[in-house]
Design a protein around this motif. Structure first.
Motif, PDB file in Angstrom:
ATOM      1  N   VAL A 136     -13.576  22.044  40.346  1.00  0.00           N
ATOM      2  CA  VAL A 136     -13.257  21.330  39.108  1.00  0.00           C
ATOM      3  C   VAL A 136     -13.134  22.336  37.965  1.00  0.00           C
ATOM      4  CG1 VAL A 136     -14.092  19.702  37.357  1.00  0.00           C
ATOM      5  CG2 VAL A 136     -14.370  19.177  39.796  1.00  0.00           C
ATOM      6  N   ALA A 137     -12.008  22.316  37.269  1.00  0.00           N
ATOM      7  CA  ALA A 137     -11.824  23.091  36.046  1.00  0.00           C
ATOM      8  C   ALA A 137     -11.949  22.137  34.860  1.00  0.00           C
ATOM      9  CB  ALA A 137     -10.458  23.774  36.040  1.00  0.00           C
ATOM     10  N   HIS A 138     -12.787  22.472  33.889  1.00  0.00           N
ATOM     11  CA  HIS A 138     -13.012  21.590  32.737  1.00  0.00           C
ATOM     12  C   HIS A 138     -11.792  21.557  31.823  1.00  0.00           C
ATOM     13  CE1 HIS A 138     -14.600  20.234  28.855  1.00  0.00           C
ATOM     14  NE2 HIS A 138     -15.597  19.677  29.512  1.00  0.00           N
ATOM     15  N   SER A 161     -10.046  16.165  30.170  1.00  0.00           N
ATOM     16  CA  SER A 161      -8.939  17.079  30.490  1.00  0.00           C
ATOM     17  C   SER A 161      -9.164  17.820  31.796  1.00  0.00           C
ATOM     18  CB  SER A 161      -8.761  18.110  29.361  1.00  0.00           C
ATOM     19  OG  SER A 161      -8.411  17.483  28.149  1.00  0.00           O
ATOM     20  N   ALA A 162     -10.256  17.522  32.506  1.00  0.00           N
ATOM     21  CA  ALA A 162     -10.605  18.262  33.713  1.00  0.00           C
ATOM     22  C   ALA A 162      -9.625  17.979  34.844  1.00  0.00           C
ATOM     23  CB  ALA A 162     -12.032  17.902  34.144  1.00  0.00           C
ATOM     24  N   GLN A 163      -9.546  18.931  35.771  1.00  0.00           N
ATOM     25  CA  GLN A 163      -8.657  18.764  36.919  1.00  0.00           C
ATOM     26  C   GLN A 163      -9.316  19.364  38.159  1.00  0.00           C
ATOM     27  OE1 GLN A 163      -4.545  19.810  36.318  1.00  0.00           O
ATOM     28  NE2 GLN A 163      -4.180  20.192  38.488  1.00  0.00           N
ATOM     29  N   ALA A 187       1.241  30.361  27.325  1.00  0.00           N
ATOM     30  CA  ALA A 187       2.460  31.028  27.790  1.00  0.00           C
ATOM     31  C   ALA A 187       3.261  30.152  28.746  1.00  0.00           C
ATOM     32  CB  ALA A 187       2.102  32.348  28.468  1.00  0.00           C
ATOM     33  N   GLY A 188       2.683  28.999  29.133  1.00  0.00           N
ATOM     34  CA  GLY A 188       3.397  28.086  30.017  1.00  0.00           C
ATOM     35  C   GLY A 188       3.360  28.493  31.474  1.00  0.00           C
ATOM     36  N   ARG A 189       2.460  29.441  31.791  1.00  0.00           N
ATOM     37  CA  ARG A 189       2.339  29.868  33.189  1.00  0.00           C
ATOM     38  C   ARG A 189       1.342  28.976  33.924  1.00  0.00           C
ATOM     39  NH1 ARG A 189       1.587  34.958  30.654  1.00  0.00           N
ATOM     40  NH2 ARG A 189      -0.560  35.018  31.408  1.00  0.00           N
ATOM     41  N   ASP A 190       1.467  28.928  35.243  1.00  0.00           N
ATOM     42  CA  ASP A 190       0.427  28.282  36.034  1.00  0.00           C
ATOM     43  C   ASP A 190      -0.853  29.098  35.912  1.00  0.00           C
ATOM     44  OD1 ASP A 190       2.265  26.408  36.784  1.00  0.00           O
ATOM     45  OD2 ASP A 190       2.597  27.228  38.794  1.00  0.00           O
ATOM     46  N   TYR A 191      -1.987  28.458  36.032  1.00  0.00           N
ATOM     47  CA  TYR A 191      -3.256  29.133  35.767  1.00  0.00           C
ATOM     48  C   TYR A 191      -4.332  28.619  36.705  1.00  0.00           C
ATOM     49  CZ  TYR A 191      -3.608  24.817  33.006  1.00  0.00           C
ATOM     50  OH  TYR A 191      -3.588  23.508  32.616  1.00  0.00           O
ATOM     51  N   ASN A 192      -5.473  29.322  36.715  1.00  0.00           N
ATOM     52  CA  ASN A 192      -6.591  28.899  37.558  1.00  0.00           C
ATOM     53  C   ASN A 192      -7.794  28.542  36.695  1.00  0.00           C
ATOM     54  OD1 ASN A 192      -7.849  31.325  36.833  1.00  0.00           O
ATOM     55  ND2 ASN A 192      -7.325  32.365  38.755  1.00  0.00           N
ATOM     56  N   GLU A 193      -8.932  28.356  37.350  1.00  0.00           N
ATOM     57  CA  GLU A 193     -10.136  27.883  36.665  1.00  0.00           C
ATOM     58  C   GLU A 193     -10.694  28.871  35.646  1.00  0.00           C
ATOM     59  OE1 GLU A 193     -11.588  30.076  40.342  1.00  0.00           O
ATOM     60  OE2 GLU A 193      -9.900  28.745  39.805  1.00  0.00           O
ATOM     61  N   SER A 262     -15.333  35.887  36.757  1.00  0.00           N
ATOM     62  CA  SER A 262     -15.587  34.516  37.189  1.00  0.00           C
ATOM     63  C   SER A 262     -16.889  34.046  36.535  1.00  0.00           C
ATOM     64  CB  SER A 262     -15.727  34.459  38.711  1.00  0.00           C
ATOM     65  OG  SER A 262     -16.907  35.148  39.108  1.00  0.00           O
ATOM     66  N   ALA A 263     -17.192  32.768  36.677  1.00  0.00           N
ATOM     67  CA  ALA A 263     -18.451  32.238  36.130  1.00  0.00           C
ATOM     68  C   ALA A 263     -19.652  32.916  36.785  1.00  0.00           C
ATOM     69  CB  ALA A 263     -18.512  30.727  36.326  1.00  0.00           C
TER      70      ALA A 263
END
Length: 285
Positions: A136-138, A161-163, A187-193, A262-263
């Motif tokens: 889960v990305a917040h 807004s999480a996914q 920037a409109g790029r795909d992104y990760n968590e 990373s976290a």
């Protein structure tokens, strides 16, 4: 506002609704309690008629409750207690955190000591790490979504807004809040968590500096500064901030996502683990 007109019949049957304590784009947050147990809660009451059936907001509406069930229970995340719904309203009953939020605290105390900043960062990063482990990305980490309960426990809130994501899977869509949104999102790029790590890094910078790292006089100027991602540590502001804290900020506010921490890496950084940001040997090589 009459509370009987802004929530589902099911909620009004099972809970007693009290005063309004917050307001969002599509709904209102009230304090409520269970007559059966006497326990206090917050209820986020969302008017479904305000949201188009085919909109992204409609998808987020139902995702929020599902994701909150997925990440609960966790000591550093607002817990979900119940969901009530009818044709008009979706009501999410939540743990009540009525002390304050981090935005309010930073408004009254502009700068935090490094030890106080660590006391915020540890539970926040533990909450983010927990979410990321569960896929889960917040996607909207900001001071207003960092709450405190009556025992001063930090609670990450608002998963609207999480996914959910699978390992190695990228997300898309411009979500987040000016100042805190990651450059790859703008920037409109795909992104990760790791967009969450960027946002948490902005919060850490604000706690230590009393100002955001990337700013402007308008939303457009803020976005341009975020996209440039030119991280600076003004001498006057950062004179008393330890090298270890600045080292962690560089690793969280790193424009190169592959090099951004990373976290779990944030939680293992010496500035965090030493519980003493003044130690100069806390810089990671």
């Amino acid at each position: 506002m009459k509370t009987e007109n802004v929530m589902s019949e099911e909620l009004r049957r099972d809970y007693r609704v009290c005063e309004e304590i917050g307001r969002g784009r599509f709904g209102v947050v009230f304090k409520c309690y269970s007559p059966e147990t006497g326990q206090n809660f917050a209820v986020k009451s969302i008017n479904k008629l305000l949201i188009a059936d085919d909109s992204i907001d409609r998808q987020c509406l139902y995702n929020e409750a599902k994701i909150m069930h997925l990440v609960s229970p966790n000591p550093h995340i607002v817990s979900i207690a119940d969901v009530c719904e009818d044709d008009t309203y979706l009501d999410i009953v939540l743990e009540l955190c009525n002390s304050s939020d981090l935005f309010q605290r930073l408004s009254t105390q502009r700068l935090l000591s490094e030890s106080d900043a660590i006391a915020v960062m540890v539970p926040l990063m533990e909450a983010i790490a927990h979410c990321h482990r569960l896929g889960v990305a917040h996607r909207d980490i900001k001071p207003e979504n960092i709450l405190f309960n009556e025992w001063n426990d930090l609670k990450l809130a608002d998963f609207g807004s999480a996914q959910c994501f699978r390992e190695g899977e990228l997300m898309s869509g411009v979500v987040g809040t000016p100042y805190y949104v990651a450059p790859e999102v703008l920037a409109g790029r795909d992104y990760n968590e790791k967009v969450d790590i960027w946002s948490a890094g902005v919060i850490l910078y604000i706690m230590l500096a009393g100002m955001p790292p990337f700013y402007g006089d308008s939303t457009e100027e803020i976005f341009e500064a975020v996209l440039r991602a030119n991280l600076r540590f003004p001498t006057r502001t950062f004179r008393s901030v330890s090298p270890a804290a600045k080292d962690l900020l560089r690793r969280m506010l790193c424009k190169d996502v592959s090099r951004r921490f990373s976290a779990e890496q944030v939680l293992r950084h010496p500035w965090i683990t030493s519980n003493d940001g003044t130690k100069e040997d806390g810089v990671v090589a």
